[in-house]
Enzyme design. Structure first.
Site, mmCIF file in Angstrom:
data_model
loop_
_atom_site.group_PDB
_atom_site.id
_atom_site.type_symbol
_atom_site.label_atom_id
_atom_site.label_comp_id
_atom_site.label_asym_id
_atom_site.label_seq_id
_atom_site.Cartn_x
_atom_site.Cartn_y
_atom_site.Cartn_z
ATOM 1 N N ASP A 1 -28.937 41.151 -2.802
ATOM 2 C CA ASP A 1 -29.380 40.164 -1.833
ATOM 3 C C ASP A 1 -30.894 40.569 -1.725
ATOM 4 O O ASP A 1 -31.181 41.556 -1.050
ATOM 5 C CB ASP A 1 -28.767 40.210 -0.624
ATOM 6 C CG ASP A 1 -29.073 39.106 0.324
ATOM 7 O OD1 ASP A 1 -30.309 38.728 0.461
ATOM 8 O OD2 ASP A 1 -28.154 38.224 1.085
ATOM 9 N N SER B 1 -19.072 29.374 -2.523
ATOM 10 C CA SER B 1 -20.460 29.174 -1.764
ATOM 11 C C SER B 1 -20.649 27.652 -2.463
ATOM 12 O O SER B 1 -20.543 26.766 -1.614
ATOM 13 C CB SER B 1 -21.390 30.096 -2.635
ATOM 14 O OG SER B 1 -22.618 29.568 -1.886
ATOM 15 N N ARG B 2 -21.390 27.397 -3.326
ATOM 16 C CA ARG B 2 -21.802 25.977 -3.739
ATOM 17 C C ARG B 2 -21.682 26.009 -5.484
ATOM 18 O O ARG B 2 -22.146 27.042 -5.986
ATOM 19 C CB ARG B 2 -23.232 25.513 -3.314
ATOM 20 C CG ARG B 2 -23.260 25.616 -1.966
ATOM 21 C CD ARG B 2 -22.554 23.953 -1.296
ATOM 22 N NE ARG B 2 -22.693 23.948 -0.075
ATOM 23 C CZ ARG B 2 -22.154 24.429 1.082
ATOM 24 N NH1 ARG B 2 -20.958 25.309 0.421
ATOM 25 N NH2 ARG B 2 -22.233 24.061 2.124
ATOM 26 N N ASP C 1 -13.584 27.362 -5.478
ATOM 27 C CA ASP C 1 -13.390 26.377 -4.567
ATOM 28 C C ASP C 1 -14.368 25.313 -4.673
ATOM 29 O O ASP C 1 -14.356 24.496 -3.678
ATOM 30 C CB ASP C 1 -13.434 27.359 -3.412
ATOM 31 C CG ASP C 1 -12.776 26.133 -2.027
ATOM 32 O OD1 ASP C 1 -11.746 25.773 -2.147
ATOM 33 O OD2 ASP C 1 -13.581 26.456 -0.983
ATOM 34 N N GLU D 1 -18.483 17.962 -6.833
ATOM 35 C CA GLU D 1 -17.444 18.464 -5.964
ATOM 36 C C GLU D 1 -16.122 18.303 -6.374
ATOM 37 O O GLU D 1 -15.502 19.384 -6.174
ATOM 38 C CB GLU D 1 -17.809 18.075 -4.466
ATOM 39 C CG GLU D 1 -16.763 18.496 -3.253
ATOM 40 C CD GLU D 1 -17.354 19.888 -2.854
ATOM 41 O OE1 GLU D 1 -18.055 20.382 -3.452
ATOM 42 O OE2 GLU D 1 -16.793 20.164 -1.749
ATOM 43 N N HIS E 1 -12.213 22.803 -2.344
ATOM 44 C CA HIS E 1 -13.090 23.332 -1.091
ATOM 45 C C HIS E 1 -12.660 23.419 0.027
ATOM 46 O O HIS E 1 -13.058 22.842 0.958
ATOM 47 C CB HIS E 1 -14.231 22.288 -1.086
ATOM 48 C CG HIS E 1 -15.483 22.723 -0.431
ATOM 49 N ND1 HIS E 1 -16.830 22.209 -0.433
ATOM 50 C CD2 HIS E 1 -15.986 23.857 0.232
ATOM 51 C CE1 HIS E 1 -17.712 22.660 -0.030
ATOM 52 N NE2 HIS E 1 -17.247 23.917 0.496
ATOM 53 N N GLY F 1 -13.005 27.433 3.646
ATOM 54 C CA GLY F 1 -13.653 27.323 4.957
ATOM 55 C C GLY F 1 -12.461 26.926 5.690
ATOM 56 O O GLY F 1 -11.194 26.365 5.256
#
Length: 326
Positions: A176, A236-237, A260, A265, A284, A287
């Site tokens: 990071d 994440s994306r 996920d 999408e 997805h 979460g």
């Protein structure tokens, strides 16, 4: 936004808390601030409780909300509805992103450990054999002892993943660019460059934000650095991974993946990823799902109580954080 969102999100105890704290109409779910009922409510609103699907709070919308002082987001990212106009207006923002991070981290850790066990292959092998077999000999390289796990992004979720993995006998790596000196060590990990993380990890889990700079962060070249048999987990994306390159790697069988999120999408029905034995696809849902939504609503109620009693928010979102968040 679903019209029954409030009913899905808010359980009985939290509903009573919310309505006891403020003059609140949980039945009014607005996906268009220009609609008559929403426009009328917005003219008088001091607090907006938002969730997924909230329309953008543009300058034009805010001009029609002269009393609005704060937005309490009962979900994760505020990037899709909080705008520059909100910061210029001095509107305060808080988010339940921390509450939504918990199930994502739990999902991730579950699949990190199951990937180490080579679960997908053993499941299929056992289903095909349906007989006694020397599993120790067949899967002599499986297991989680001293495996290396690389976490891409020390976000709320990434940090929680590291925290949950610390009790296990794993080597933890993290990448990071915003990590301060010494932070990785405090998280129980070692900070490395992304190429090194990819080349050394048995499992790579993606938790970086979706920004122009992070598009295809896991590029074709970086995917090629992953060891044969490594597992990529993405909660994440989808845009953070070069999906065409990843699909080629997965079709070849060289890598495994738990995805996920994808691009688009919802993958087209003909995507090979649906049928590959080395891929686990979920829609997805890492979460908050089902009763986990109630945790986010309870977090919003906590922040509303802080607001009406004049205390600072426990989980404020700053303009600086907003700029580099997902």
């Amino acid at each position: 936004m679903h019209a029954d969102l409030a009913a899905r999100l808010i359980d009985g105890p939290t509903m009573r808390r919310l309505t006891g704290l403020a003059d609140l109409d949980p039945s009014l779910v607005a996906d268009d601030f220009g609609a008559p009922a929403a426009a009328a409510a917005l003219r008088e609103a001091e607090v907006l409780i938002s969730c997924w699907g909230c329309p953008p709070l543009t300058g034009e919308v805010l001009d029609r909300a002269p009393r609005l002082r704060t937005v309490i987001h009962a979900a994760g990212s505020v990037k899709h509805h909080i705008t520059d106009a909100c910061w210029r207006r001095g509107i305060t923002v808080t988010s339940a992103a921390w509450a939504n991070a918990l199930p994502v981290a739990e999902y991730t850790v579950a699949f990190v450990l199951l990937a180490g066990k080579d679960l997908l292959r053993i499941r299929d092998d056992y289903r095909d054999r349906r007989a006694v077999h020397d599993w120790q000999a067949a899967y002599a390289t499986a297991g989680n002892y001293r495996r290396t796990v690389g976490v891409v992004g020390a976000s709320r979720i990434g940090r929680r993943v590291l925290e949950l993995l610390r009790p296990h006998d794993l080597e933890l790596l993290v990448h990071d660019p915003y990590l301060l000196p010494g932070e990785a060590e405090r998280l129980g990990a070692r900070a490395v460059e992304l190429d090194e993380l990819c080349s050394r990890s048995d499992v790579v889990s993606v938790h970086a934000p979706e920004l122009p700079a992070t598009r295809h962060l896991l590029s074709r070249d970086r995917l090629a650095l992953l060891r044969t048999g490594a597992t990529l987990i993405n909660t994440s994306r989808g845009s953070l991974v070069d999906q065409d390159a990843l699909t080629e790697e997965l079709v070849s069988g060289r890598l495994d993946a738990v995805l996920d999120v994808t691009v688009p999408e919802v993958l087209p029905p003909g995507s090979p990823l649906f049928g590959l034995p080395n891929v686990l696809l979920t829609p997805h849902i890492a979460g908050s799902l089902g009763n986990e939504l109630h945790r986010m609503a309870a977090a919003a109620a906590d922040e509303l109580e802080r607001y009406v009693t004049g205390r600072p928010f426990a989980h404020p979102v700053s303009a600086e954080e907003w700029e580099r968040s997902a």
